[in-house]
Design an enzyme around this catalytic site. Structure first.
Site, PDB file in Angstrom:
ATOM      1  N   LEU A 109      -5.773   0.637  15.235  1.00 50.21           N
ATOM      2  CA  LEU A 109      -4.389   0.559  15.735  1.00 50.21           C
ATOM      3  C   LEU A 109      -3.990   1.824  16.511  1.00 50.21           C
ATOM      4  CD1 LEU A 109      -1.671  -0.910  15.826  1.00 50.21           C
ATOM      5  CD2 LEU A 109      -1.077   0.230  13.682  1.00 50.21           C
ATOM      6  N   ASP A 110      -3.605   1.648  17.769  1.00 49.76           N
ATOM      7  CA  ASP A 110      -3.074   2.731  18.606  1.00 49.76           C
ATOM      8  C   ASP A 110      -4.052   3.895  18.762  1.00 49.76           C
ATOM      9  OD1 ASP A 110      -0.756   1.234  18.824  1.00 49.76           O
ATOM     10  OD2 ASP A 110       0.238   2.239  17.173  1.00 49.76           O
TER      11      ASP A 110
END
Lengths: 283, 283, 283, 283
Positions: free
Chosen positions: B226-227
């Protein structure tokens, strides 16, 4: 420019606050030269900065605090009073890097920072030579995990002795203990990242590894939590794939100098009001 | 402007690379219109982008790859070949917010993005009306933790069906599975913070709570973490104590539009070379 | 959010102004939600913006002006009173470029601009299609050196007819006559340069020729002097030798959209106070 | 880092230039560490910078120029050859302000500027003290309209005597004559405005009067036309109505320091190629 007084006030929001504070100044013959306010509706707090000329003000300086207290107490207000001709005394703490130190001294000499700088403290002897050059006392207080408590006591003693109002950590690179911060809470630090990104050590190295396209620097008040204190000022600069870690450090130096100087300046001008983990900077 | 071919090459650094690649173009009668290179000395990698006009180039298109491969293989080079007149096809994925979607459509209509946008996918029906307005197919694929795998299969099928080259997550607000990303790796996301600050949900709320003085937005390739994918572009804007969360969201919208559009544009121009967790953006 | 009233006041500096204005609000039961002031010491002028909630305010709306006038007149103050629930009506004037128009419409639809947009006027028929799309009346008023006066009369008539409060020149690309401006002075223009650099025609072309490293855009009130009106907002973007005129135009479009939208927004929020050739923007 | 050679080349665009230049390096055993090129299609000019390691390069230094000339001449190319271990010698010219001077000295001491600074020239005696502090020769050459020619002759003699490669006007505040510039063309100036806005005297005062919202600084090569030389670098900072002329000057100082230092740095790294009134800065 004649001397001014400045009130920094925070209190629960309610009707009539602007009028009450302004009336206090006006009724005593003061001429307001700067007034700014902000209401944080999320927490119901009114925050204001009022600066007025002391010339023509009927109340003698020593009576301003008690007189204002009579207004502030019923409003449950917290407040500070400052006079513009009281020159604060700064201790600059450094490690081995000189750029922030030199910049602060240069700005103080150029009258951008209305303060005296009588003291430099360092955990390294390296920057003694700069202190000598500018006639500032330099105290070498080496510190490690074993001697931290006693050395912090020595540092506190120096701050008392030199009558210091503000400590500026100009790339001091060491963490102050909870005990120190509670005994001397007026400390501004420059962290070489765009907080809350890259809290802690080696932010430029980590920024490089993450491949960010922009780096930053953050000036904040120091609290017991590492790099978590209220932020005063931040600034960023664009980088590219052409910049290696050394370039980030070089570009970051300019950010650090600029951001720290701006934060110290607004602090010295009593433009910063801290509440919770946040600051209002009245420009 | 006549059609061009572009090579994006990365290979272990060694003498003569610029000469070898340039000679390949020159020997075949090509006229280089853009060439840029970068050496990452930390990992010993040479990265380059070469773009040349196809007019006057002796090799027919279908022979360029095999011919260049004969040069690239001994150098242990990874490379991609693109033609400027092959128009990539984009699927824009949205949730309920329309600003990035509208901005991308507007730029595509204004010829700032050399791509077709035949498909919009959303986990909400709200933006169907915009799709209709611009004559773009809109597929409502509601997704939750229970049906995620089968719905992702449906999404992949749509991408195949519409012959999509690039997925742009224009505030899609959901996480793609590891499986999806490995099957369709060409995905650009806009995250509404200055990564790595505020990874995950509600970055503006958290930025407000932290009291930062600057907020940002980040466009990156999507990976399973994530990210954490390689960053293509970032931008920031200054905020003050006067800005509440709604102001941060409003100011952030402009950042998001701008940053996402820039990232998609450089990607479409084959200016982005990913290596490890980093990107080189050849401007 | 309940309705608010806003006073924008400028008057010769003197003691007690903050108190007098705040007392007026407080004495009538008002709750100030925003107050900001600035003293221009160079010209001895005090400028302030005060916004308070109408709920609980004892004075009925129609009595606020006369009541405040009794305070303002002895102080020789100029002032305006606005109510937040009076929605201003904007006419957008365009030529052939659509980016500023679309951006303003989008922001109005997204509630970033508290205004109605009932009218678009253009000297070209090209953007009629956008007006249709959004259900806005479009009047094609072709203008040249011969018919300027009569066409301006037609434009003024349209502004009256549609009850317009503000004209926004969203890349209208023609100069308004002195006569027009004196009859309808509320006009905001976007100029595609960093004024006062590149006043007049073709600023991007001239910026390119000059070899600048940064370009800008400027939103200003229109006066009879070309590009000389009080500046509301400016923004810049970095360019490099890689950017040709077309790139400057493309990058400039983003600036123009952003700067014009910000200027219109602060104007609509009654945050802009003009004095002489300058503006105070109370943020 | 071993020593490198750098070629800065501009020549009429034609096929095979990248290959020809790269082959010259490769054929002689050179390892390219940086290569960048740009084609200005508007004027049909190819511009490039190539830097390669001298270690392992077969040609002795003194033969590189004649050997490269054999390639360059048929192409009608203009070119310069630089060696990274030839340390350029800078003369800094100042008037009364010290901030740019101190900044340049600090950066040179911090190894950000690979140059020697053996000479300071000033039309005022004020900054002699700084020269003494850092052991730099200071020559006070007062200049006025009457003695300009003979004093410029003196200045030229000093440049010869000290073997100066580059003159940096660090707020020198006087105009060099056409004659001087033609005899010593390597001069960088910092102008305290965002050129072409506010050419000439008192730019901060005029920026304040115009009510701009952003101010800037510009570093450029000096030509005979005042503030018209090719721009190397520009930077800006936002201001507000709260900033008076003194604030503009203070904020501008930071811009001036930064912009001048960046321009000098890229010049010293042979990254700047001038053509016509423009520069290419190869980053």
């Amino acid at each position: 420019m004649t001397a001014t007084a400045t009130l920094l006030i925070s209190c629960p929001d309610q009707r009539g606050l602007v009028a009450k504070f302004a009336n206090f100044i006006y009724a005593n013959g003061g001429n307001i030269v700067h007034a700014d306010q902000h209401t944080d509706f999320a927490v119901g707090l009114f925050l204001t900065r009022i600066e007025w000329q002391l010339e023509g003000f009927h109340l003698p300086r020593e009576l301003i605090s008690p007189a204002f207290n009579a207004i502030a107490q019923p409003l449950d207000a917290k407040w500070e009073l400052h006079f513009s001709d009281t020159v604060p005394r700064i201790a600059i703490w450094v490690s081995r890097q000189d750029h922030c130190l030199l910049d602060l001294i240069w700005r103080q000499r150029a009258s951008e920072l209305a303060a005296e700088i009588p003291l430099i403290i360092s955990n390294h002897p390296d920057l003694q030579i700069i202190a000598n050059q500018f006639g500032i006392d330099y105290h070498y207080v080496p510190i490690n995990n074993e001697n931290k408590l006693e050395q912090e006591a020595k540092q506190l003693e120096l701050l008392r002795q030199y009558n210091i109002d503000l400590v500026v950590l100009a790339k001091y690179m060491r963490i102050l203990s909870f005990d120190f911060v509670s005994k001397f809470p007026q400390v501004i630090n420059i962290h070489h990242s765009f907080l809350p990104a890259f809290v802690g050590a080696n932010p430029y190295e980590r920024a490089y590894q993450r491949g960010v396209k922009i780096i930053g620097a953050t000036a904040h008040y120091v609290t017991a939590d590492l790099d978590q204190g209220p932020i005063i000022e931040q600034e960023v600069v664009r980088i590219s794939h052409r910049d290696d870690v050394a370039d980030l450090i070089r570009k970051g130096k300019d950010l650090e100098r600029m951001v720290l100087a701006r934060a110290v300046r607004v602090h010295l001008q009593n433009r910063v009001l801290v509440y919770g983990d946040r600051t209002v900077v009245f420009e």
